[in-house]
Design an enzyme around this catalytic site. Structure first.
Site, PDB file in Angstrom:
ATOM      1  CB  ILE A   1      39.134  52.214  59.225  1.00 14.21           C
ATOM      2  CG1 ILE A   1      37.634  51.952  59.215  1.00 14.21           C
ATOM      3  CG2 ILE A   1      39.887  51.017  59.779  1.00 14.21           C
ATOM      4  CD1 ILE A   1      37.209  50.895  58.222  1.00 14.21           C
ATOM      5  CB  CYS A   2      43.379  54.053  62.682  1.00 15.03           C
ATOM      6  SG  CYS A   2      45.146  54.134  63.012  1.00 15.03           S
TER       7      CYS A   2
END
Length: 180
Positions: free
Chosen positions: A93-94
């Site tokens: 996840i960014c």
């Protein structure tokens, strides 16, 4: 499955990870639980409660936090394992405190910071709130997934989310004021 990896206990990163694991065990929360895997202290599994007042409320979500060998000087990677309607499964996840944003990571932050931060990103709307790894699904689907998430079993831990993070006991009710 391979046995535990031997670590140099004099390494500052290993010391930090062990201290964080002890701290999280000693300071239990009703919002999350987390610990490193026995066979790899750089690989953590956590279960977090869906934020109250959102379509995720009542849900329990299992995530994997992978710490880099340079931890705490480099940011962790985080992946959601439980179907949730907010984040893609098994994909890094960014968000601002992950390995996608090394320049924003602070060594004073830790696993607890990452868990609390992840929980806070659940209700944010739109792909702009979460770059890579973020998804949008209808609210009714998120609520359905929240309900199903409680019984989801991690293939590695072999424990359901509800076993990992049971509902807190209700607070005892107080007698009305003025009663003896």
């Amino acid at each position: 499955m391979a046995g535990p990896v031997a670590y140099n206990k004099n390494n500052s990163g290993v010391k930090r990870i062990m201290a964080e694991a002890r701290e999280l065990r000693a300071d239990a929360s009703t919002e999350y639980t987390a610990s490193p895997l026995e066979e790899d202290i750089f690989d953590w599994h956590c279960t977090i409660r869906g934020p109250a007042g959102t379509e995720f409320e009542g849900g329990l979500y299992h995530a994997r936090i992978v710490l880099p060998p340079e931890y705490p000087f480099k940011a962790p990677s985080i992946m959601l394992l439980t179907p949730n309607g907010r984040f893609e499964l098994n994909k890094k996840i960014c968000i601002s405190f992950t390995s996608y944003h090394e320049d924003l990571w602070q060594p004073s932050w830790g696993v607890r910071t990452a868990i609390i931060g992840l929980q806070s990103f659940f209700p944010l709307k739109g792909e702009a709130a979460v770059g890579v790894g973020g998804i949008e699904v209808p609210v009714h689907e998120r609520k359905r997934l929240a309900n199903l998430s409680r019984n989801w079993v991690c293939p590695h831990c072999q424990q359901s989310n509800f076993e990992a993070l049971p509902d807190p006991a209700p607070e005892p009710s107080k007698p009305p004021e003025g009663d003896p």
